[in-house]
Structures are given as C-alpha cells and as structure tokens.
Design a protein around this motif. Structure first.
Motif, mmCIF file in Angstrom:
data_model
loop_
_atom_site.group_PDB
_atom_site.id
_atom_site.type_symbol
_atom_site.label_atom_id
_atom_site.label_comp_id
_atom_site.label_asym_id
_atom_site.label_seq_id
_atom_site.Cartn_x
_atom_site.Cartn_y
_atom_site.Cartn_z
ATOM 1 N N ASN A 1 0.858 -1.275 -0.016
ATOM 2 C CA ASN A 1 -0.007 0.008 0.033
ATOM 3 C C ASN A 1 0.933 1.137 -0.134
ATOM 4 O O ASN A 1 0.501 2.180 -0.554
ATOM 5 N N ALA A 2 2.134 1.199 0.699
ATOM 6 C CA ALA A 2 2.936 2.295 0.864
ATOM 7 C C ALA A 2 3.523 2.705 -0.539
ATOM 8 O O ALA A 2 3.636 3.807 -1.095
ATOM 9 N N VAL A 3 3.869 1.644 -1.358
ATOM 10 C CA VAL A 3 4.501 1.689 -2.456
ATOM 11 C C VAL A 3 3.478 2.245 -3.534
ATOM 12 O O VAL A 3 3.726 3.103 -4.421
ATOM 13 N N GLU A 4 2.496 1.654 -3.339
ATOM 14 C CA GLU A 4 1.220 2.156 -4.309
ATOM 15 C C GLU A 4 0.630 3.557 -3.969
ATOM 16 O O GLU A 4 0.504 4.122 -5.117
ATOM 17 N N HIS A 5 0.820 3.960 -2.940
ATOM 18 C CA HIS A 5 0.166 5.426 -2.807
ATOM 19 C C HIS A 5 1.350 6.469 -2.401
ATOM 20 O O HIS A 5 0.984 7.452 -1.848
#
Length: 668
Positions: free
Chosen positions: A448-452
């Motif tokens: 999620n951190a990489v995606e956002h």
C-alpha cells in the motif's frame, strides 16, 4: 513546604503512609450507598438528640433552680422575721426565752442561741450563719472580718460545722452591709476542719441585715444546699444520654433495614446486568410484591427478555451471513478451479489468437487472479468472524519477515520508481508471533505504501523496547485526509467512492491485517496528514499473552513533527513559507530523519499516547503560510483536528496491480 526542601520527601512519605490504611475505607464509603445513608442518619440523629438533650437539661435545670430559689426565699423570709421578732421581744435576758429586762443582756449569748434555734428547724435543709456588721464587715480576701464587731458581737457564728466567712461570698456581704433588703447568690458551703474533711457543696445563700437585742446591726444568712437538685439533674442527664444512645442506635438500625430494602434489589439488578453483559442472557431478577421495586424488577426482566430476543435474532442473522459467505466461498472453489484450468489453457495459447482475443485472454487471467485473492480473503474473514482463527506463535525475528516482504515488493517498487529503506535492523527484533500472519500484515502495508507513495521513498522502521516490538511503514505520498483515517480499516472502503473496484486489491487487506494484529494481542494504528504521507504502525507484545502498555515507535513520525514546528515558527516570524519547507515534488526523494531520531539505533521509549486496539490519527496540514500562522495562533483549534480514534477501513488502489501485488496485499 517546597518540594526541594529537605522535609518535602519525608512529608510526602508520611502522607502516603497515613493515606494507605484509609484507602480501603474510602473505597468502601464511595461504593456502598447503604453505608453512606446509615452514617448520615446516625450523624443527623446524634445532632438532634444532642440539641434536644441540651434544651431539656437547660429547661430542667432552670426549673429546679427557680423552684429552689422560690422556696429558699420564702423560708429565709420567715426566718428573718422570726429573728427580728425575737430581737424586739420585751423579755430576753439570756436569750430569746429569757424573761428579764434588756439592760445588761449578753448579745453574744443571745446570738448563739438564735443561730442554734433557727438551724434546728432546717433538718439539713439549710444552715444558718450570723456575722457581725461593722464599717469593714466586707472582710479581707481571706474571709475574716478586718474590723471590730459592733455592740459586743465577738465573732461569726454558724450551724453544722460550716465555715461562716468562707461560705458567704464577700460580694454578698458587701451588698448586705451597705444596703437594705434581702440579697441572694450562688456559692459553696465549706466546712471547718472538725467536720471530717467534708467536701464543699453548692448552695444558694440568702442574706439580710437585722438588729440584735441591743439594737445593733448584724447580718443573718441562710445557706440552702443544692446537692439534691444536683443529683436530680445528674440523673436526668444520664437518663437523657442513655435514651439518646438507644434512639440513635435504633434509628441507625431502622435506616439500615429501610435502605436495605431499596438497595438489595438495586444490587441484584446491577449483578444481573453484569451477567447479562457477560453473555448470560437468561438471567432474570426475582420479583415479589407489587410495589415500585417490584415494578422496576418486572420492567428490568422485560427489557432483558427483549434484549435476549433481539440479540438472538442478530446472532442468527450473523450466523446465517457467515455461513452463507463460507459456503459460497467453498462452493466457488470448484468452478473457479475449472475456470482457472480453462483460462490457463487459453492464456498459454494467446499467441495464436488475434490481438483482441489475446488481450481478452490476458484480462481473463488477471481477473481470475483477483477473484482467487478475493475468495481467499473472504474465507479468512469468515474464519475471523466465526472465531475459528488460530494463532501459531513461535519466536521469530521480524527482520527476516521484513526482508521477505521487501523482496516480494521490489518488482512493484521498481515499476513505481520507489526506494524502500529499512531502519533499525542492526539488532535482532524477536517476538513470539505467527510468522505467516505477520508477513501478510507487513506485505499489505508495504505494498500500500509503494502504491500510494507517488514514487517517493518508503521507510520501514523496526524497534524493540520493554515488552513490545513494532514495525512502522512510512510513505510520503498523498497521505490521509481528516476523517479518512477513522475508516481506513473498514471492509471494502475506498478513499474515492467514485472509482469502481476494477483495479487494486480486494478491499479486505487492512481488515484482515487489523484482525491479525488483534489476534496477537497487538495494535495496528494509522497516522496521516494531507500531502504529508502516512504511517502505519504494527505493535506486538514481545511475549504471547503479555498486555501492551506502549509502542517503541511514536505514531506520528519525528520528521512530521519537526517539519510542522519549523514551518509554524518560520510562518510566525516572516509570514513567508520558505521553499525548502514545501512538500517534495513527484520525483524528489523524501528526506529521511537522522538515525538518532529513528527507532533502531537505540531503544525508543514506549509511546505513552498509544491507545489499545487499532487506532488512527490525521493531522491537518496547512496549505499556505497564512494557514500555518493561523494554526500557530490558535493551537486549540489545530489540536482539535488531531484525533486518535479506534478505527478501521481501507482505501482503493489507484492503478492496476501485478500478480505479486495481488497476492494477499489488498487495497487501502
């Protein structure tokens, strides 16, 4: 006394020692309404009895003294009349009964005979004292006359071994000596040494100026003892005190019984309510009679019955829903397996198809992967809802779990242009946990951190302190808006409701993650600010079943706090926001705080603001310098924008995910 004074610690220690034995009594007083009512009744009853006793004793004492004073004055008046009559009699040679003429009569002998005769009628009811009158008859403080007696009265005379000068107050003697009429006062009867050391007695003294047989003045006093009245008053006091004690005790017992009739049903209702809250829905109050307490019990039982019925209906509905999800999930596995086999065949042969058909085969394979991931998440959620999730805890090193998660997320990070950094991995971070579940939680957070993260750095921090270990995943992307963090762990929640869930994860990733954290007895909490990124923190107990008291990593990152403080200070000083304080551009690397401010270099103290369960906090970030200055000038309003609710929720991903990303990651 000041805290720094030498006696300060000693005084505090003394206060603690004094308070310690009183704490159980204070807790009992605060928790027991029956004790408070009875104590208040006893105190008020005691006050009423004391007031009534004082009034009664005062009235009785006044009545006894008034009656004694009236009788004494009447009897003394008669004695004075008799004495003066005998002094004026024509015949009295040697005394009141003599028959010779007055010439040459002995006044001293006559006075002795008079005192003896007057005292003989008293029969211990009074004593008689005769004192000679003269210009200095008031006497000295010692009580003896200082001047000569007039007309041959040689000294004081008294009956019953009474000390005449000591028993008659000097003030009364002066009044009688300098004025006419009858005078009275309260004093004590004192006896001479020959009376066997008889104790002084309270008395009423009545005196008057008279003349003897020679026409010379003298003072005659009647001394009425008050011993009988004092004994009567003491008896009345003892009687009133005894009756008062019995009345107070009786009122206390009555109050105890009356309050018990009211408090007992209330205590029963409280106990039954606690058992109802514990799940024993069949508990009911015992109702007897038709009074208000009985009607309260009937209403309570009716409420409990309705609650039991509603809860049973909700449980049945929930059970049916969980059973439906579980059955559907299991039933879908067989056709999904068949469709997967057929789709794999079609996907492998897509090179022989035309471009449109080949693209359809690729989309079919991707959606089947997503379908399988959603089906696996639904099965996991159904196990959590049914309480069938089991924890296989064993000592693990979270550094190994983090390395596996980062290795799996590297392809997605390279595609997004994101660099993943790990801090705090120089020392082992050991905890008793389920490796599979912890890896699933961290994979979800990292993906999620990489995606956002909008291509900026993602920082993974590990720390261990006290009885807790923590892993925090920090990104510098779009962050979380106020209100979003309260729903970030909800099932199927998306940050943008207008976007259809055709890309990204299943929408259950964070919901499963928070359940995994709770299964460990840990916390999964979120923090974010608009435009400043977000941080998700997983805190686990070092030992299974050990309660958490804090987290080794602060929920709000150190760089966010320092940046906000620096921006507020600069805005207040210059009203112009420097360019260096603005958010990083899309292609910029986010600044990493120094190692001294990051968990891992040294153990970080536990976060005292950490809340039990899962929680989140959103910090509103000012969009311009004026807004920053306004926040600096109104700290209360800025502080109100930061809340730490226990929340849950997930947001949708922004782009199409790869197969590695879809494997259990899920969208925010």
């Amino acid at each position: 006394m000041a805290d720094g004074a030498p006696g300060g610690p000693v005084l505090r220690l003394f206060v603690r020692l004094v308070r310690r034995p009183l704490l159980p009594a204070v807790r009992l007083w605060r928790r027991n309404i029956q004790l408070r009512v009875v104590a208040a009744t006893l105190l008020m009853s005691l006050a009423v009895v004391l007031a009534l006793g004082f009034v009664v004793i005062a009235q009785v004492s006044k009545g006894l003294l008034d009656a004694k004073e009236e009788a004494a004055q009447s009897q003394a008046a008669g004695g004075f009349a008799v004495a003066q009559e005998k002094a004026n009699a024509p015949s009295a040679v040697d005394g009141p009964d003599a028959t010779d003429n007055k010439v040459g009569r002995d006044a001293s002998t006559w006075m002795n005979s008079l005192v003896k005769q007057l005292a003989s009628g008293g029969q211990t009811a009074f004593e008689v004292v005769a004192l000679g009158a003269g210009p200095d008859a008031g006497g000295q403080p010692g009580g003896q006359p200082s001047g000569p007696f007039v007309s041959g009265v040689k000294g004081a005379r008294a009956s019953g071994n009474v000390d005449p000068t000591a028993s008659v107050p000097a003030a009364l003697r002066r009044d009688v000596n300098h004025a006419t009429g009858t005078f009275k006062t309260f004093s004590q009867i004192r006896y001479t040494a020959g009376s066997g050391d008889k104790a002084p007695e309270p008395a009423l003294v009545v005196g008057k100026r008279l003349t003897d047989i020679n026409g010379d003045p003298y003072d005659l006093y009647y001394l009425f003892p008050l011993t009988q009245e004092e004994e009567s008053l003491n008896l009345i006091k003892v009687t009133i005190a005894t009756a008062g004690v019995f009345v107070v005790v009786l009122l206390g017992a009555i109050a105890w019984l009356v309050v018990r009739q009211v408090v007992t049903p209330v205590r029963m209702a409280a106990g039954i309510a606690e058992r109802l809250s514990a799940g024993r829905l069949q508990e009911r109050m015992k109702v007897t009679g038709e009074d208000d307490i009985a009607r309260l019990g009937e209403a309570f039982n009716k409420m409990a019955q309705n609650l039991q019925l509603k809860i049973q209906q909700l449980e049945d509905l929930s059970r049916m829903q969980r059973r439906f999800v579980s059955d559907v999930s299991h039933e879908l596995r067989t056709p999904l397996t068949t469709v997967r086999m057929a789709a794999d065949v079609i996907h492998d042969a897509r090179v022989d198809f035309d471009p449109i058909t080949a693209r359809s085969a690729e989309l079919l394979a991707g959606q089947l992967d997503r379908f399988e991931s959603l089906l696996a998440d639904l099965l996991e959620i159904s196990r959590f809802d049914a309480g069938a999730a089991a924890l296989e805890a064993e000592p693990i090193d979270l550094r190994d779990v983090v390395r596996r998660v980062i290795d799996g997320a590297e392809p997605l990070a390279e595609h997004k242009g994101t660099r993943i950094r790990v801090l705090g991995d120089t020392q082992p971070v050991i905890a008793e946990a389920d490796s599979r579940r912890v890896e699933r939680v961290l994979r979800n957070l990292v993906v999620n951190a990489v995606e956002h993260g909008e291509g900026r750095d993602v920082v993974v921090r590990l720390a261990s302190a006290g009885g807790a270990v923590a892993v925090a995943v920090r990104d510098y992307g779009v962050g979380l808006k106020p209100g979003e963090a309260t729903r970030v762990f909800n099932r199927f929640w998306r940050a943008d409701p207008a976007r259809a869930r055709t890309t990204g994860g299943t929408g259950l990733g964070l919901s499963i993650a928070v359940e995994d954290a709770r299964l460990h007895g840990g916390w999964l909490q979120a923090w974010g600010e608009p435009g400043g990124g977000s941080q998700f923190r997983l805190t686990l107990p070092r030992t299974a079943d050990e309660p958490l008291r804090g987290s080794p990593i602060p929920l709000e990152p150190e760089d966010s706090r320092s940046n906000r403080a620096r921006a507020a200070a600069d805005a207040a000083g210059s009203r112009v926001a420097p360019k260096a304080q603005q958010g990083p551009g899309r292609g910029d690397r986010s600044p990493i705080p120094p190692r001294s401010a990051v968990a891992g270099a040294l153990p970080v103290p536990a976060d005292p603001t950490a809340l039990p369960g899962s929680g989140s906090r959103v910090v509103a970030r000012p969009a311009d310098p004026d807004q920053a200055a306004a926040d600096q000038a109104a700290p209360d309003r800025a502080a109100a924008q930061r809340a730490v609710p226990e929340g849950a929720g997930d947001t949708g991903a922004d782009a199409e995910q790869t197969a590695a990303q879809e494997d259990g990651a899920g969208g925010r």
